[in-house]
Write an enzyme that holds these catalytic residues in place. Sequence first.
Site, PDB file in Angstrom:
ATOM      1  N   TYR A   1       0.813  -1.233   0.000  1.00 39.10           N
ATOM      2  CA  TYR A   1       0.000   0.000   0.000  1.00 39.10           C
ATOM      3  C   TYR A   1       0.843   1.278   0.000  1.00 39.10           C
ATOM      4  CZ  TYR A   1      -0.350  -0.006   5.295  1.00 39.10           C
ATOM      5  OH  TYR A   1      -0.140  -0.002   6.643  1.00 39.10           O
ATOM      6  N   GLU A   2       0.183   2.399  -0.298  1.00 39.33           N
ATOM      7  CA  GLU A   2       0.864   3.676  -0.577  1.00 39.33           C
ATOM      8  C   GLU A   2       1.875   3.508  -1.710  1.00 39.33           C
ATOM      9  OE1 GLU A   2      -1.482   5.255   1.096  1.00 39.33           O
ATOM     10  OE2 GLU A   2      -0.165   6.968   0.867  1.00 39.33           O
ATOM     11  N   GLY A   3       1.511   2.692  -2.696  1.00 33.78           N
ATOM     12  CA  GLY A   3       2.425   2.444  -3.812  1.00 33.78           C
ATOM     13  C   GLY A   3       3.240   1.201  -3.553  1.00 33.78           C
TER      14      GLY A   3
END
Lengths: 363, 424
Positions: free
Chosen positions: B400-402
Amino acid sequence: MIDFRLDEEQKMLTDAIARYSREMVRPVHRDAEENRAIPSAVVEAGWEMGVLPSGIPEEYGGFGEYSAVTGAVATEAFAWGDLAVTMSLMTPNLVAVPLMLSGTEAQKKRYLPAFCEERMPDMTAAITEPRIQFSPYTLQTTAVFKNGLYYLNGEKTMVPLADLAQTILVYASEGSKTEAFLVPADTVGLTIGERDKLMGVQALPTFKVSLNDCVIPAANKLGGGDGIDFDKIMSHSRVALGAAAVGMARAGFEYARDYAKERVQFDEPIAHRQSIAFMLAEMATDVDEARLMVWEAAWKLDRGEDAVRETAVLKRHIDEMVVRNADRALQILGGYGYIREYPVELWLRNARGFATFDGLAII
Amino acid sequence: MIDFELPSFIQNQNQLIKMVAEQAMRPFSRDLDENEHTRPDAFVDMTWPFTKEMMKRDLKRIQTAIDANGVSKNGSAPKKEKKVNMGALSLILMIEQLSWGDTGQYLCLPHPMLAGAAVSSSGTPEQQIKFLSRFTEGDPKWGAMAITEPGAGSDNSSMRTTAVLDPDTNEWILNGEKIFITSGGMALEESDGICIVWATIDPDAGRAGIKSFVVEAHNPGVTVAKPEHKLGIRASDTVSLHFNNARVPYENLLGNPEIKQKSRKGFKGAMKTFDSSRPAVAASAMGTARAALEFTLETLEKEGVVIDYRKSKFEMTAVEADLMEMEARYKGAWLLTLRATAQIAHNESNRLEASMCKFRAGEAVTWITQKAVELLGPLGYSRDMLVEKWMRDAKINDIYEGTKQINQLIVARSILGYTRRELK
């Protein structure tokens, strides 16, 4: 307050060293390696920058501005230029820093002023031994105390600039503890052997040294009766090696990055491909990560804290990081990475040395 | 000047949070993992008063700025003061310590979280007061952020959710589907929270058309669906949101409603949020990594396995070598995280360093926790201990968050000076 920016003096120092590395060292570093000699003008110009004297206390002729963090910053900038030149310039450190860390007042008074002179002093240290399982904490060179004198026996290798040295700081086991002894080069029983033939850093002359019943006055034992704080000396050495590894790894990263942007295949620069670009991203991250680890350990040392754990972890980490980084740089250059016209193959050969260089640099 | 010392108020704060972690998180970790989607009540009850106090302080500062300047005319937030931003530093270190407690529970922190970051970075001072005041009073509330869609993950510029202005009522009408929304259920259904929803006001305008909207709880036309069943962080609710002609007031758009062809400001707003959220995720990862590393070292020490850092590689066992590598990877990723955080604190740009620390921290925690399970043998693999849970929790930090890969791509573009056209 947490901050990772260089201060003004560190910036000026790194700018000056970067210019030296770029303009004086890089143009000659390949020839120096092939000829196994560094031009004396390069060494003189490097010594004139006065990095070591600036850290020596004022009462011994220096500027009294010692900082391991600043030392790390400077070492990175030197090693970006060339590792052999860096290790050559830092050879006097091998004696001066242990003196500052563990020397008695009399020893500091006697030896430290020489490090503040215009000419680089002829002093070096002998720690490495020619055996596979070499470890600085369990040396086979021995020091035995008898009738007020020390008797040193053993074999050393990779002693930088030993042929010119007037004093050699010899590390030896006294009982189960590693101690260090200031040994005059003309001591009976001390023989400077043949020059080492190494895989890399060939511009730096290093030698085998044997000690056969060398008799040394008790006053020459570093630190006097209590001896040395070897943990601290090793921590300072590992920070220096870490900083040198970072400088070399950064050189490899930058070279590979610039090459990948220029090298066109299939009508576009190879850096447009993720397989190349991602290697470069890993390399850049490895360099930054290692630098922060070096700085943290150096910062702890500057605060007088113990850093045995940090520097042991750091040393193992950089030994591998620097090889991985040089290997990736070579891979990105492909065939050009393998030929001696380009610096990258030299960086790979130099990189593998770090695993062996324990104790061979210190700040 | 190079300095690794954290301000003393943060060290004190972390002492306090460590107590919260030990008393209100760790004892419930196992049960909350086994009973997915159960709200961590002890943790929520203990932390909500802190959030309220923190938000009161923040909003008071904003209100004072509004009163001093009059109502801001151009709708932009007041220029950031150039002094050290202690708030960001304190928040990110708090996240590390809470994640040391339990990442799944930390994600249930009653706090505006990413929604707060978006409102603060893209909203006017008036919008900040309007949408964040609810976090200073009453029952616990949550903030959430909806960017990802079934067809738009890392490529979030290709999102399909639309916002169309109804000129008669001056409302935006939202339609579309958003997925993988952390705390979305708690924010929109179970409390009077908020969710920031990214949508395009002109699908032909590409990134320039993407804007962010504040959707408040219980908004008609918004359905919370499908709480996901996950590998780890099971205490955290991860939901989908369906927007079916959901109407939100005109002033719930954050930032500027104009579409400037050359401007990607709305999209840039989302990207700017990442500059602080990526170090936050990295810090969370490193909290879990530290938990696993400390636990492994302590447990092995009880068995008589103690690392001697003076040993040469010939004297070291394979386990000691592994432990040292765990320490090295932990230290490296943590220092990268601290650097990206210090840059926020010193108001420096950190796009590159935020992605560097995020991908390295995700990688490090994944490997360290996997190694911890391995080194602790049958005990590590057993659900009697928390290590196996930490390993499952850890992997989300690689995602997550890239994902690791998208962050590497950002690092690669940055160091090469390439655009997305040159390096795809």
